[in-house]
Design a protein around this motif. Structure first.
Motif, PDB file in Angstrom:
ATOM      1  N   VAL A 189      49.405 101.643  27.920  1.00 19.26           N
ATOM      2  CA  VAL A 189      49.849 100.283  28.234  1.00 19.26           C
ATOM      3  C   VAL A 189      50.324 100.223  29.684  1.00 19.26           C
ATOM      4  CG1 VAL A 189      51.621  98.536  27.748  1.00 19.26           C
ATOM      5  CG2 VAL A 189      50.367  99.608  25.862  1.00 19.26           C
ATOM      6  N   ALA A 190      51.111 101.219  30.103  1.00 21.82           N
ATOM      7  CA  ALA A 190      51.593 101.250  31.492  1.00 21.82           C
ATOM      8  C   ALA A 190      50.433 101.367  32.474  1.00 21.82           C
ATOM      9  CB  ALA A 190      52.565 102.417  31.678  1.00 21.82           C
ATOM     10  N   MET A 191      49.407 102.119  32.111  1.00 29.38           N
ATOM     11  CA  MET A 191      48.246 102.276  32.977  1.00 29.38           C
ATOM     12  C   MET A 191      47.512 100.940  33.142  1.00 29.38           C
ATOM     13  SD  MET A 191      45.095 104.997  32.638  1.00 29.38           S
ATOM     14  CE  MET A 191      44.362 104.309  31.166  1.00 29.38           C
ATOM     15  N   VAL A 192      47.309 100.234  32.056  1.00 34.48           N
ATOM     16  CA  VAL A 192      46.618  98.946  32.119  1.00 34.48           C
ATOM     17  C   VAL A 192      47.453  97.931  32.901  1.00 34.48           C
ATOM     18  CG1 VAL A 192      45.766  97.003  30.739  1.00 34.48           C
ATOM     19  CG2 VAL A 192      45.261  99.346  30.045  1.00 34.48           C
ATOM     20  N   VAL A 193      48.764  97.902  32.667  1.00 37.08           N
ATOM     21  CA  VAL A 193      49.641  97.005  33.426  1.00 37.08           C
ATOM     22  C   VAL A 193      49.566  97.360  34.911  1.00 37.08           C
ATOM     23  CG1 VAL A 193      52.058  96.380  33.836  1.00 37.08           C
ATOM     24  CG2 VAL A 193      51.175  96.469  31.504  1.00 37.08           C
ATOM     25  N   GLY A 194      49.526  98.655  35.207  1.00 38.34           N
ATOM     26  CA  GLY A 194      49.410  99.104  36.600  1.00 38.34           C
ATOM     27  C   GLY A 194      48.121  98.617  37.253  1.00 38.34           C
ATOM     28  N   TRP A 195      47.025  98.611  36.494  1.00 39.02           N
ATOM     29  CA  TRP A 195      45.755  98.109  37.037  1.00 39.02           C
ATOM     30  C   TRP A 195      45.900  96.642  37.455  1.00 39.02           C
ATOM     31  CZ3 TRP A 195      42.308 100.166  32.499  1.00 39.02           C
ATOM     32  CH2 TRP A 195      42.057 101.528  32.695  1.00 39.02           C
ATOM     33  N   PHE A 196      46.511  95.845  36.564  1.00 41.67           N
ATOM     34  CA  PHE A 196      46.671  94.417  36.868  1.00 41.67           C
ATOM     35  C   PHE A 196      47.636  94.205  38.029  1.00 41.67           C
ATOM     36  CE2 PHE A 196      45.005  94.008  32.490  1.00 41.67           C
ATOM     37  CZ  PHE A 196      43.952  93.145  32.758  1.00 41.67           C
ATOM     38  N   LEU A 197      48.706  94.995  38.083  1.00 40.02           N
ATOM     39  CA  LEU A 197      49.638  94.875  39.200  1.00 40.02           C
ATOM     40  C   LEU A 197      48.979  95.269  40.518  1.00 40.02           C
ATOM     41  CD1 LEU A 197      52.979  96.260  37.709  1.00 40.02           C
ATOM     42  CD2 LEU A 197      52.465  93.925  38.378  1.00 40.02           C
ATOM     43  N   ALA A 198      48.159  96.302  40.472  1.00 41.08           N
ATOM     44  CA  ALA A 198      47.469  96.748  41.693  1.00 41.08           C
ATOM     45  C   ALA A 198      46.526  95.666  42.217  1.00 41.08           C
ATOM     46  CB  ALA A 198      46.701  98.033  41.415  1.00 41.08           C
TER      47      ALA A 198
END
Length: 142
Positions: A130-139
């Motif tokens: 979940v943190a990885m996917v959120v990180g993709w969107f934040l990036a």
């Protein structure tokens, strides 16, 4: 089936085959177990050198493989090699690398082993994904 469609199908199949081979290698080497990665990072405690050998094997294989592939002149399923053109280090690259390393050190997972481990989903793995996917969107936003 047109020639372009056939080429895209072969390229996609080759990508899936490479991903399957990568995931199988991670599973066989034990790198889907975050305890192995954390054991490697614990140099003052019960240090586990397994990751060093897996990474060393990957470097040797890549070194030889790239030379064989480049000797062909063109890729099997494309018109030319797509190589990165950026050669300088900037804050985005260094910051992203640091965030990747911090996340890997905290969770014991990097994206490849995390995805390969989905079959044995646990709460820590789910939190990391979940943190990885959120990180993709934040990036994308930054």
């Amino acid at each position: 089936m047109s020639r372009l469609s056939h080429s895209n199908t072969l390229k996609t199949a080759a990508g899936y085959l490479a991903g399957l081979l990568f995931g199988l290698g991670l599973a066989v080497s034990g790198m889907t177990d975050p305890a192995r990665v954390l054991g490697f990072l614990d140099i003052a405690g019960a240090w586990d050198p397994t990751l060093m050998f897996v990474l060393g094997g990957a470097v040797v294989t890549t070194f030889i493989g790239y030379r064989l592939v480049y000797a062909r002149g063109t890729p099997l399923f494309g018109s030319g090699f797509q190589l990165p053109s950026k050669e300088d280090l900037d804050a985005k690259l260094l910051g992203g690398a640091a965030l990747f390393g911090i996340g890997w050190g905290l969770s014991g997972y990097c994206p490849g082993p995390a995805i390969a481990s989905v079959g044995g989903l646990s709460l820590p793995l789910l939190a990391m994904l979940v943190a990885m996917v959120v990180g993709w969107f934040l990036a994308k936003r930054v």
